[in-house]
Design a protein around this motif. Structure first.
Motif, PDB file in Angstrom:
ATOM      1  N   TYR A  79       0.757  -1.213   0.067  1.00 12.80           N
ATOM      2  CA  TYR A  79       0.042  -0.126   0.184  1.00 12.80           C
ATOM      3  C   TYR A  79       0.829   1.392   0.118  1.00 12.80           C
ATOM      4  CZ  TYR A  79      -3.749   2.988   1.407  1.00 12.80           C
ATOM      5  OH  TYR A  79      -4.789   3.932   1.500  1.00 12.80           O
ATOM      6  N   ASP A  80       0.773   2.265  -0.833  1.00 10.55           N
ATOM      7  CA  ASP A  80       1.300   3.210  -0.939  1.00 10.55           C
ATOM      8  C   ASP A  80       1.513   3.901   0.450  1.00 10.55           C
ATOM      9  OD1 ASP A  80       2.912   5.433  -2.538  1.00 10.55           O
ATOM     10  OD2 ASP A  80       1.117   6.481  -2.064  1.00 10.55           O
ATOM     11  N   GLY A  81       2.930   4.255   0.941  1.00 10.00           N
ATOM     12  CA  GLY A  81       3.132   5.181   2.179  1.00 10.00           C
ATOM     13  C   GLY A  81       3.468   4.236   3.124  1.00 10.00           C
ATOM     14  N   TYR A  82       3.251   2.711   2.756  1.00 12.21           N
ATOM     15  CA  TYR A  82       3.381   1.957   4.014  1.00 12.21           C
ATOM     16  C   TYR A  82       4.396   0.798   3.577  1.00 12.21           C
ATOM     17  CZ  TYR A  82      -0.561   3.948   6.228  1.00 12.21           C
ATOM     18  OH  TYR A  82      -1.385   4.642   6.844  1.00 12.21           O
ATOM     19  N   LYS A  83       5.086  -0.164   4.498  1.00 16.82           N
ATOM     20  CA  LYS A  83       6.335  -1.039   4.096  1.00 16.82           C
ATOM     21  C   LYS A  83       5.319  -2.180   3.771  1.00 16.82           C
ATOM     22  CE  LYS A  83       9.280   0.751   7.507  1.00 16.82           C
ATOM     23  NZ  LYS A  83      10.178   0.494   8.739  1.00 16.82           N
ATOM     24  N   PRO A  84       5.715  -2.824   2.569  1.00 23.04           N
ATOM     25  CA  PRO A  84       4.989  -3.962   2.188  1.00 23.04           C
ATOM     26  C   PRO A  84       5.342  -5.287   3.200  1.00 23.04           C
ATOM     27  CG  PRO A  84       7.168  -3.600   0.720  1.00 23.04           C
ATOM     28  CD  PRO A  84       6.858  -2.391   2.108  1.00 23.04           C
ATOM     29  N   LYS A  85       4.386  -6.140   3.251  1.00 25.02           N
ATOM     30  CA  LYS A  85       4.544  -7.383   3.985  1.00 25.02           C
ATOM     31  C   LYS A  85       4.357  -8.432   3.283  1.00 25.02           C
ATOM     32  CE  LYS A  85       3.566  -8.308   8.945  1.00 25.02           C
ATOM     33  NZ  LYS A  85       2.971  -7.856  10.035  1.00 25.02           N
ATOM     34  N   LYS A  86       5.091  -9.658   3.671  1.00 24.52           N
ATOM     35  CA  LYS A  86       4.870 -10.898   3.013  1.00 24.52           C
ATOM     36  C   LYS A  86       4.846 -11.900   3.997  1.00 24.52           C
ATOM     37  CE  LYS A  86       8.251 -11.913   0.137  1.00 24.52           C
ATOM     38  NZ  LYS A  86       9.301 -12.141  -0.546  1.00 24.52           N
ATOM     39  N   VAL A  87       3.726 -12.786   3.858  1.00 22.50           N
ATOM     40  CA  VAL A  87       3.042 -13.636   4.757  1.00 22.50           C
ATOM     41  C   VAL A  87       2.918 -15.127   4.379  1.00 22.50           C
ATOM     42  CG1 VAL A  87       1.255 -14.185   6.534  1.00 22.50           C
ATOM     43  CG2 VAL A  87       2.020 -11.909   6.059  1.00 22.50           C
ATOM     44  N   SER A  88       3.061 -15.975   4.810  1.00 27.30           N
ATOM     45  CA  SER A  88       2.911 -17.427   4.149  1.00 27.30           C
ATOM     46  C   SER A  88       1.671 -17.810   4.449  1.00 27.30           C
ATOM     47  CB  SER A  88       3.883 -18.487   5.091  1.00 27.30           C
ATOM     48  OG  SER A  88       3.703 -19.881   4.712  1.00 27.30           O
ATOM     49  N   THR A  89       0.857 -18.601   3.749  1.00 26.48           N
ATOM     50  CA  THR A  89      -0.463 -19.121   3.758  1.00 26.48           C
ATOM     51  C   THR A  89      -0.665 -20.477   4.319  1.00 26.48           C
ATOM     52  OG1 THR A  89      -0.645 -19.967   1.588  1.00 26.48           O
ATOM     53  CG2 THR A  89      -1.096 -17.561   1.895  1.00 26.48           C
ATOM     54  N   LYS A  90       0.612 -21.058   4.446  1.00 28.65           N
ATOM     55  CA  LYS A  90       0.641 -22.710   4.923  1.00 28.65           C
ATOM     56  C   LYS A  90      -0.296 -22.790   6.178  1.00 28.65           C
ATOM     57  CE  LYS A  90       3.769 -26.312   6.012  1.00 28.65           C
ATOM     58  NZ  LYS A  90       5.086 -26.701   6.201  1.00 28.65           N
ATOM     59  N   ASN A  91      -1.227 -23.651   6.293  1.00 27.78           N
ATOM     60  CA  ASN A  91      -2.127 -24.070   7.316  1.00 27.78           C
ATOM     61  C   ASN A  91      -2.834 -22.903   7.780  1.00 27.78           C
ATOM     62  OD1 ASN A  91      -0.778 -26.680   7.108  1.00 27.78           O
ATOM     63  ND2 ASN A  91       0.715 -26.073   8.472  1.00 27.78           N
ATOM     64  N   LYS A  92      -3.161 -21.948   6.891  1.00 25.54           N
ATOM     65  CA  LYS A  92      -4.016 -20.759   7.337  1.00 25.54           C
ATOM     66  C   LYS A  92      -5.211 -20.643   6.285  1.00 25.54           C
ATOM     67  CE  LYS A  92       0.188 -18.282   8.865  1.00 25.54           C
ATOM     68  NZ  LYS A  92       1.064 -17.294   8.830  1.00 25.54           N
ATOM     69  N   ASP A  93      -6.318 -20.043   7.076  1.00 28.16           N
ATOM     70  CA  ASP A  93      -7.405 -19.737   6.308  1.00 28.16           C
ATOM     71  C   ASP A  93      -7.938 -18.244   6.663  1.00 28.16           C
ATOM     72  OD1 ASP A  93      -8.652 -20.044   8.823  1.00 28.16           O
ATOM     73  OD2 ASP A  93      -9.638 -21.709   7.959  1.00 28.16           O
ATOM     74  N   VAL A  94      -7.083 -17.720   7.486  1.00 28.00           N
ATOM     75  CA  VAL A  94      -7.391 -16.261   8.090  1.00 28.00           C
ATOM     76  C   VAL A  94      -6.138 -15.396   8.284  1.00 28.00           C
ATOM     77  CG1 VAL A  94      -8.467 -14.655   9.725  1.00 28.00           C
ATOM     78  CG2 VAL A  94      -9.553 -16.677   9.151  1.00 28.00           C
ATOM     79  N   ILE A  95      -5.798 -14.467   7.651  1.00 23.20           N
ATOM     80  CA  ILE A  95      -4.683 -13.730   7.975  1.00 23.20           C
ATOM     81  C   ILE A  95      -4.811 -12.302   8.054  1.00 23.20           C
ATOM     82  CG2 ILE A  95      -2.343 -13.095   6.811  1.00 23.20           C
ATOM     83  CD1 ILE A  95      -2.323 -15.550   5.308  1.00 23.20           C
ATOM     84  N   ASN A  96      -4.853 -11.781   9.062  1.00 24.67           N
ATOM     85  CA  ASN A  96      -4.900 -10.388   9.447  1.00 24.67           C
ATOM     86  C   ASN A  96      -3.641  -9.580   9.544  1.00 24.67           C
ATOM     87  OD1 ASN A  96      -7.865 -10.681   9.725  1.00 24.67           O
ATOM     88  ND2 ASN A  96      -7.417 -11.400  11.950  1.00 24.67           N
ATOM     89  N   VAL A  97      -3.591  -8.562   8.900  1.00 22.22           N
ATOM     90  CA  VAL A  97      -2.201  -8.025   8.791  1.00 22.22           C
ATOM     91  C   VAL A  97      -2.245  -6.636   9.192  1.00 22.22           C
ATOM     92  CG1 VAL A  97      -0.597  -7.092   7.261  1.00 22.22           C
ATOM     93  CG2 VAL A  97      -1.438  -9.269   6.934  1.00 22.22           C
ATOM     94  N   PHE A  98      -1.223  -6.093   9.867  1.00 24.67           N
ATOM     95  CA  PHE A  98      -1.034  -4.563  10.239  1.00 24.67           C
ATOM     96  C   PHE A  98       0.177  -4.028   9.332  1.00 24.67           C
ATOM     97  CE2 PHE A  98      -3.126  -6.173  13.883  1.00 24.67           C
ATOM     98  CZ  PHE A  98      -3.979  -5.037  14.128  1.00 24.67           C
ATOM     99  N   LEU A  99       0.065  -3.113   8.565  1.00 22.11           N
ATOM    100  CA  LEU A  99       1.109  -2.334   7.792  1.00 22.11           C
ATOM    101  C   LEU A  99       1.677  -1.363   8.408  1.00 22.11           C
ATOM    102  CD1 LEU A  99      -0.385  -2.734   4.101  1.00 22.11           C
ATOM    103  CD2 LEU A  99       1.282  -4.312   5.281  1.00 22.11           C
ATOM    104  N   LYS A 100       2.791  -1.166   8.472  1.00 18.23           N
ATOM    105  CA  LYS A 100       3.670   0.113   9.427  1.00 18.23           C
ATOM    106  C   LYS A 100       3.734   1.144   8.292  1.00 18.23           C
ATOM    107  CE  LYS A 100       5.978  -2.566  12.742  1.00 18.23           C
ATOM    108  NZ  LYS A 100       5.387  -1.902  14.066  1.00 18.23           N
TER     109      LYS A 100
END
Length: 228
Positions: A79-100
């Protein structure tokens, strides 16, 4: 000598194993979640993309996204103006993320202050811009979507019109609508009448110091729109 039945059974077992492995590797899963900033505010239009893939979705006004991914993949949130984040999807169906918030990147960006463009780090004005690359790449979107990418800007669609709030509800008796400047002149028409393909840049001035050039007209903030 082993009988044909023995070889037949082993061949069937081998094929079943291969089929099982193929099905597992080809499995897909649906990931959902919410993307927020450091202050737990939902972020709209965050890009959620499969790493090294073509599938990409964007978060809605509540920060919610939903994407179907291959097994053992990774999601990249940007997202423009925020640090990108990479997350593995292994064994997950819900991923909530906080961008700095990326302060350095934002300090180096140029913003239109009404007097001209200067670096954000050199300005005391509270200003934000819609990413020009986003406008160029997503020129089939509308003004509401562009403006929702600017932190602190609320866009409400009522009766086919866009109501924009930059500095919140400031008065019970007068309008809270910001001043809109199109190519240096006041624009009184509907934002929905502007062709997104013609838009080059959108800058938003949020505080009183940034509206000095516009007097009382800019008391509710100023939206500066430039066309190609």
């Amino acid at each position: 000598m082993k009988s044909p039945i023995y070889f037949k059974k082993n061949t069937i077992s081998f094929l079943l194993i291969i089929t099982t492995i193929t099905n597992v590797l080809g499995q897909e899963t649906t990931i959902r979640g919410i993307v927020k900033d450091d202050f737990k505010n939902p972020l709209e239009n965050v890009s959620v993309k499969i790493e090294n893939g073509d599938t990409e979705v964007f978060t809605d006004a509540t920060g919610l996204y939903n994407i179907t991914v291959p097994a053992k993949s990774k999601l990249v949130f940007s997202y423009d103006g925020y640090k990108p984040k990479k997350v593995s999807t292994k064994n997950k169906d819900v991923i909530n993320v906080f961008l700095k918030y990326n302060k350095k990147a934002n300090d180096d960006k140029e913003v239109n202050t009404g007097y001209g463009k200067i670096k954000q780090s050199e300005s005391t004005i509270s200003a934000s811009s819609v990413d020009e690359k986003f406008i160029e790449q997503e020129n089939n979107l509308d003004m509401a979507t562009y403006l929702r990418t600017v932190p602190g800007v609320r866009v409400i669609e009522e009766g086919g019109e866009l109501n924009i709030l930059i500095r919140g509800n400031r008065s019970l008796n007068s309008s809270d609508a910001p001043l809109i400047m199109l190519n240096g002149s006041q624009y009184n028409g509907s934002l929905k009448n502007l062709n997104p393909r013609d838009i080059k840049a959108i800058d938003v001035l949020k505080d009183a110091s940034g509206t000095a050039a516009y007097g009382s007209r800019g008391a509710n903030g100023v939206i500066l729109i430039s066309t190609k």
